[in-house]
Scaffold this motif. Structure first.
Motif, PDB file in Angstrom:
ATOM      1  N   SER A 136      -1.437  13.300   7.649  1.00  7.71           N
ATOM      2  CA  SER A 136      -1.684  14.659   7.176  1.00  7.71           C
ATOM      3  C   SER A 136      -2.381  14.681   5.826  1.00  7.71           C
ATOM      4  CB  SER A 136      -0.362  15.431   7.083  1.00  7.71           C
ATOM      5  OG  SER A 136       0.462  14.893   6.062  1.00  7.71           O
ATOM      6  N   GLY A 137      -2.391  13.530   5.136  1.00 10.82           N
ATOM      7  CA  GLY A 137      -3.074  13.448   3.864  1.00 10.82           C
ATOM      8  C   GLY A 137      -2.179  13.593   2.649  1.00 10.82           C
ATOM      9  N   PHE A 138      -0.880  13.772   2.842  1.00  9.38           N
ATOM     10  CA  PHE A 138       0.036  13.851   1.707  1.00  9.38           C
ATOM     11  C   PHE A 138       0.129  12.490   1.027  1.00  9.38           C
ATOM     12  CE2 PHE A 138       1.631  17.587   3.997  1.00  9.38           C
ATOM     13  CZ  PHE A 138       1.784  18.487   2.953  1.00  9.38           C
ATOM     14  N   PRO A 139       0.389  12.473  -0.279  1.00  9.41           N
ATOM     15  CA  PRO A 139       0.572  11.185  -0.959  1.00  9.41           C
ATOM     16  C   PRO A 139       1.666  10.365  -0.306  1.00  9.41           C
ATOM     17  CG  PRO A 139       0.374  12.960  -2.565  1.00  9.41           C
ATOM     18  CD  PRO A 139       0.453  13.608  -1.214  1.00  9.41           C
ATOM     19  N   VAL A 140       1.392   9.088  -0.095  1.00  8.65           N
ATOM     20  CA  VAL A 140       2.326   8.231   0.635  1.00  8.65           C
ATOM     21  C   VAL A 140       3.682   8.162  -0.067  1.00  8.65           C
ATOM     22  CG1 VAL A 140       2.757   5.861   1.397  1.00  8.65           C
ATOM     23  CG2 VAL A 140       0.484   6.856   1.657  1.00  8.65           C
ATOM     24  N   ALA A 141       3.670   8.110  -1.398  1.00  8.46           N
ATOM     25  CA  ALA A 141       4.936   8.007  -2.134  1.00  8.46           C
ATOM     26  C   ALA A 141       5.828   9.210  -1.852  1.00  8.46           C
ATOM     27  CB  ALA A 141       4.656   7.881  -3.629  1.00  8.46           C
ATOM     28  N   LEU A 142       5.243  10.420  -1.797  1.00  9.50           N
ATOM     29  CA  LEU A 142       6.025  11.620  -1.513  1.00  9.50           C
ATOM     30  C   LEU A 142       6.535  11.617  -0.078  1.00  9.50           C
ATOM     31  CD1 LEU A 142       3.898  14.376  -3.314  1.00  9.50           C
ATOM     32  CD2 LEU A 142       6.043  13.330  -4.074  1.00  9.50           C
ATOM     33  N   VAL A 143       5.705  11.150   0.838  1.00 12.07           N
ATOM     34  CA  VAL A 143       6.116  11.074   2.243  1.00 12.07           C
ATOM     35  C   VAL A 143       7.295  10.118   2.398  1.00 12.07           C
ATOM     36  CG1 VAL A 143       5.396  10.368   4.564  1.00 12.07           C
ATOM     37  CG2 VAL A 143       3.832  11.680   3.114  1.00 12.07           C
ATOM     38  N   LEU A 144       7.209   8.954   1.746  1.00  9.28           N
ATOM     39  CA  LEU A 144       8.293   7.977   1.821  1.00  9.28           C
ATOM     40  C   LEU A 144       9.589   8.541   1.241  1.00  9.28           C
ATOM     41  CD1 LEU A 144       6.365   4.763   0.711  1.00  9.28           C
ATOM     42  CD2 LEU A 144       7.318   5.194   2.982  1.00  9.28           C
ATOM     43  N   ALA A 162      -3.023   2.913 -16.299  1.00  9.38           N
ATOM     44  CA  ALA A 162      -1.832   3.767 -16.226  1.00  9.38           C
ATOM     45  C   ALA A 162      -1.761   4.503 -14.898  1.00  9.38           C
ATOM     46  CB  ALA A 162      -1.836   4.763 -17.389  1.00  9.38           C
ATOM     47  N   SER A 163      -2.912   4.996 -14.435  1.00 12.29           N
ATOM     48  CA  SER A 163      -2.951   5.727 -13.170  1.00 12.29           C
ATOM     49  C   SER A 163      -2.595   4.822 -11.989  1.00 12.29           C
ATOM     50  CB  SER A 163      -4.338   6.334 -12.973  1.00 12.29           C
ATOM     51  OG  SER A 163      -4.439   6.979 -11.727  1.00 12.29           O
ATOM     52  N   MET A 164      -3.205   3.620 -11.944  1.00 12.71           N
ATOM     53  CA  MET A 164      -2.928   2.694 -10.851  1.00 12.71           C
ATOM     54  C   MET A 164      -1.488   2.184 -10.899  1.00 12.71           C
ATOM     55  SD  MET A 164      -6.445   0.449 -10.654  1.00 12.71           S
ATOM     56  CE  MET A 164      -8.021   1.227 -10.301  1.00 12.71           C
ATOM     57  N   THR A 165      -0.992   1.911 -12.104  1.00 17.91           N
ATOM     58  CA  THR A 165       0.384   1.426 -12.245  1.00 17.91           C
ATOM     59  C   THR A 165       1.375   2.488 -11.802  1.00 17.91           C
ATOM     60  OG1 THR A 165      -0.260   0.009 -14.094  1.00 17.91           O
ATOM     61  CG2 THR A 165       2.078   0.493 -13.852  1.00 17.91           C
ATOM     62  N   ALA A 166       1.122   3.745 -12.204  1.00 18.67           N
ATOM     63  CA  ALA A 166       1.995   4.838 -11.786  1.00 18.67           C
ATOM     64  C   ALA A 166       2.011   4.969 -10.266  1.00 18.67           C
ATOM     65  CB  ALA A 166       1.541   6.141 -12.430  1.00 18.67           C
ATOM     66  N   MET A 167       0.832   4.832  -9.644  1.00 18.27           N
ATOM     67  CA  MET A 167       0.758   4.911  -8.188  1.00 18.27           C
ATOM     68  C   MET A 167       1.582   3.810  -7.545  1.00 18.27           C
ATOM     69  SD  MET A 167      -2.540   4.207  -5.740  1.00 18.27           S
ATOM     70  CE  MET A 167      -2.449   2.472  -6.172  1.00 18.27           C
ATOM     71  N   VAL A 168       1.450   2.581  -8.051  1.00 18.13           N
ATOM     72  CA  VAL A 168       2.184   1.451  -7.486  1.00 18.13           C
ATOM     73  C   VAL A 168       3.689   1.660  -7.596  1.00 18.13           C
ATOM     74  CG1 VAL A 168       2.717  -0.997  -7.783  1.00 18.13           C
ATOM     75  CG2 VAL A 168       0.339  -0.231  -7.824  1.00 18.13           C
ATOM     76  N   PHE A 169       4.153   2.057  -8.778  1.00 20.95           N
ATOM     77  CA  PHE A 169       5.590   2.189  -8.977  1.00 20.95           C
ATOM     78  C   PHE A 169       6.156   3.420  -8.282  1.00 20.95           C
ATOM     79  CE2 PHE A 169       4.803  -0.886 -12.345  1.00 20.95           C
ATOM     80  CZ  PHE A 169       5.876  -1.734 -12.158  1.00 20.95           C
ATOM     81  N   PHE A 170       5.364   4.441  -8.131  1.00 21.24           N
ATOM     82  CA  PHE A 170       5.806   5.608  -7.361  1.00 21.24           C
ATOM     83  C   PHE A 170       6.027   5.197  -5.905  1.00 21.24           C
ATOM     84  CE2 PHE A 170       4.915  10.456  -6.789  1.00 21.24           C
ATOM     85  CZ  PHE A 170       6.236  10.629  -6.419  1.00 21.24           C
ATOM     86  N   ILE A 171       5.138   4.361  -5.389  1.00 21.86           N
ATOM     87  CA  ILE A 171       5.311   3.875  -4.019  1.00 21.86           C
ATOM     88  C   ILE A 171       6.516   2.949  -3.928  1.00 21.86           C
ATOM     89  CG2 ILE A 171       4.267   2.477  -2.190  1.00 21.86           C
ATOM     90  CD1 ILE A 171       1.557   3.562  -3.047  1.00 21.86           C
ATOM     91  N   VAL A 172       6.749   2.123  -4.974  1.00 26.06           N
ATOM     92  CA  VAL A 172       7.931   1.257  -4.999  1.00 26.06           C
ATOM     93  C   VAL A 172       9.201   2.095  -4.901  1.00 26.06           C
ATOM     94  CG1 VAL A 172       9.304  -0.303  -6.434  1.00 26.06           C
ATOM     95  CG2 VAL A 172       6.833  -0.627  -6.252  1.00 26.06           C
ATOM     96  N   VAL A 173       9.269   3.177  -5.675  1.00 29.10           N
ATOM     97  CA  VAL A 173      10.438   4.059  -5.644  1.00 29.10           C
ATOM     98  C   VAL A 173      10.573   4.723  -4.282  1.00 29.10           C
ATOM     99  CG1 VAL A 173      11.420   6.190  -6.595  1.00 29.10           C
ATOM    100  CG2 VAL A 173      10.431   4.480  -8.131  1.00 29.10           C
ATOM    101  N   GLY A 174       9.465   5.268  -3.764  1.00 32.24           N
ATOM    102  CA  GLY A 174       9.507   5.908  -2.454  1.00 32.24           C
ATOM    103  C   GLY A 174       9.914   4.954  -1.356  1.00 32.24           C
ATOM    104  N   ALA A 175       9.399   3.724  -1.417  1.00 33.37           N
ATOM    105  CA  ALA A 175       9.740   2.729  -0.400  1.00 33.37           C
ATOM    106  C   ALA A 175      11.220   2.358  -0.449  1.00 33.37           C
ATOM    107  CB  ALA A 175       8.883   1.479  -0.586  1.00 33.37           C
ATOM    108  N   SER A 176      11.785   2.292  -1.659  1.00 33.25           N
ATOM    109  CA  SER A 176      13.204   1.950  -1.784  1.00 33.25           C
ATOM    110  C   SER A 176      14.079   3.050  -1.195  1.00 33.25           C
ATOM    111  CB  SER A 176      13.559   1.704  -3.251  1.00 33.25           C
ATOM    112  OG  SER A 176      13.438   2.881  -4.011  1.00 33.25           O
ATOM    113  N   ILE A 177      13.700   4.315  -1.402  1.00 36.41           N
ATOM    114  CA  ILE A 177      14.460   5.436  -0.829  1.00 36.41           C
ATOM    115  C   ILE A 177      14.319   5.456   0.689  1.00 36.41           C
ATOM    116  CG2 ILE A 177      14.645   7.953  -0.774  1.00 36.41           C
ATOM    117  CD1 ILE A 177      13.720   7.977  -3.688  1.00 36.41           C
TER     118      ILE A 177
END
Length: 455
Positions: free
Chosen positions: A20-28, A282-297
């Motif tokens: 659907s195009g939503f950010p992967v971190a939010l979807v996770l 900062a932008s790329m690091t934030a993206m990576v860690f946001f996905i790390v958090v989403g993946a853990s949840i």
């Protein structure tokens, strides 16, 4: 039955959210939280255990055994090297050094990908950087659109699995392997891949006369020296880790210092350029860690609905045997690479399949249980890298087209990438048959070093 339905629902919701195009971190994050609520409703857990989400995220990000501090440093190093303009100089220098080799500009393009390995954690940045310096000279020299496009795409994909690429950090983390051993495991396979690709280009382009670079574009002594410094900076990171001189974070920090020195030496250090690089980091690091958090949840929710057990039961139900199961899992990872970025695959899907990999006992084939894990991790990394080059969905192909001149279309890049994918599949088959190509260097390192800094 409830667990199976919830497992299907989670995977379906994840796929729907991504497409659907939503950010992967939010979807996770949303999928994992909804799974937690579902687990409460079916009596698998209690709502009072909502704090598990916080504890899990906090535990992952503060785990001292996982050196997440090195991730922004490696990303920053790659972006600094890009900003220094080293890729253009490296291309010119290698083009001169290989002037007696057929297909020299295509081979030089491949080698750039290895030098820019830290930036290859974000494959788009790597492909676009190479494209900007390599497309024009190759096309001007008479290369076909398919040869130029495939060389650019292959170069961007190569660095993804070459030390000190960020991807290898996450592969080692998932398999709980020493990062120094993970780095050494991929050295021989990637160099073999570069060799086979180079032979392919040298063979297919041997009858074409290449137009040399104009004299004005020949690299100066200062340019050559800056290239040598950049190569030394990149090589020092895995070398210092393997020899026990420094931890990954320490080595990455020193590497950043060296990258900044290269930028200053080349006269490209400015507040504007440095600010832009820091913001990108900062932008790329934030993206990576946001996905790390989403993946853990997501992983927590998936475990609460017994999703892992359901998937293990499904695959075991086929009774394929260890070799066919390995082929199936590598095939699934290859296909997932068409849709998801590598970080989602490593943080979301690979932990799901981890119990299945744990059941595959290849100790007799590899030599030990620990080196079997290194061998499997290496195969997975190469399968992911292959997916980036595989038509019609490979990420590297789309980025190569995005940065290409108007005369190069996507069909040209597809045609050029096809033979390279065949070479990659044959190499993976060779590594499956002969695991020493992956494990020999790690075994050598482990025998000659007892340092805990390999962790």
């Amino acid at each position: 039955m409830a667990s199976e339905l919830l497992t299907i629902a989670m995977l379906g919701l994840l796929g729907l959210g991504v497409f659907s195009g939503f950010p992967v971190a939010l979807v996770l994050t949303a999928t994992g939280f909804l799974a937690f609520v579902a687990a409460v409703l079916i009596g698998e857990t209690e709502f009072s255990r909502l704090g598990l989400i916080y504890l899990r995220v906090r535990g992952i990000l503060t785990n001292e055994g996982v050196q997440f501090t090195s991730v922004p440093l490696l990303i920053f190093l790659g972006l600094v090297l890009n900003a220094s303009g080293i890729a253009a100089t490296l291309f010119q220098t290698l083009g001169q050094a290989l002037k007696w080799v057929p297909g020299r500009y295509a081979i030089a393009t491949l080698l750039i990908g290895l030098i820019l390995a830290p930036a290859a954690g974000v494959i788009g940045a790597s492909v676009v950087t190479v494209a900007l310096v390599a497309y024009s000279p190759m096309l001007r020299s008479g290369y076909s659109a398919s040869a130029a496009g495939s060389a650019v795409a292959a170069s961007g994909a190569l660095g993804v699995v070459f030390p000190p690429a960020v991807l290898l950090f996450f592969v080692a983390n998932v398999f709980q392997l020493r990062i120094g051993l993970m780095y050494t495991a991929l050295v021989i396979p990637v160099l073999m891949l570069v060799f086979f690709f180079s032979v392919f280009f040298a063979t297919t382009l041997r009858n074409r006369v290449e137009v040399p670079l104009p004299v004005a574009e020949k690299p100066s002594f200062r340019d050559i020296l800056s290239v040598l410094i950049a190569i030394a900076v990149i090589a020092a990171i895995p070398t210092s880790i393997v020899t026990g001189i420094a931890t990954l974070s320490e080595a990455a920090g020193v590497g950043v210092f060296g990258g900044l020195a290269v930028m200053a030496f080349r006269g490209r250090m400015s507040l504007q350029r440095l600010n832009k690089t820091i913001v990108q980091t900062a932008s790329m690091t934030a993206m990576v860690f946001f996905i790390v958090v989403g993946a853990s949840i997501f992983s927590l929710g998936f475990n609460l609905v017994d999703g892992r057990e359901v998937l293990v039961g499904w695959i075991n139900g086929f009774e394929l045997g260890r070799w066919m199961t390995l082929a199936l899992l590598l095939g699934i990872i290859l296909v997932l690479g068409f849709v998801f970025d590598w970080i989602e695959i490593l943080l979301v899907f690979l932990p799901i399949f981890l119990p299945i990999f744990a059941q595959l006992d290849f100790s007799d084939h590899v030599g030990s249980a620990y080196f079997s894990k290194i061998w499997l991790a290496g195969l997975i990394a190469l399968a992911l890298q292959t997916s980036f080059l595989t038509p019609p969905f490979g990420y590297a192909l789309f980025f190569a087209k995005m940065a290409a001149p108007p005369s190069v279309n996507l069909a040209d890049i597809y045609r050029g990438a096809g033979p390279l994918v065949v070479i990659e599949v044959l190499l993976i088959s060779l590594l499956v048959w002969w695991p020493k190509l992956i494990t020999w260097l790690p075994e050598l390192v482990l025998m000659n070093s007892d340092s805990p800094l390999l962790n």
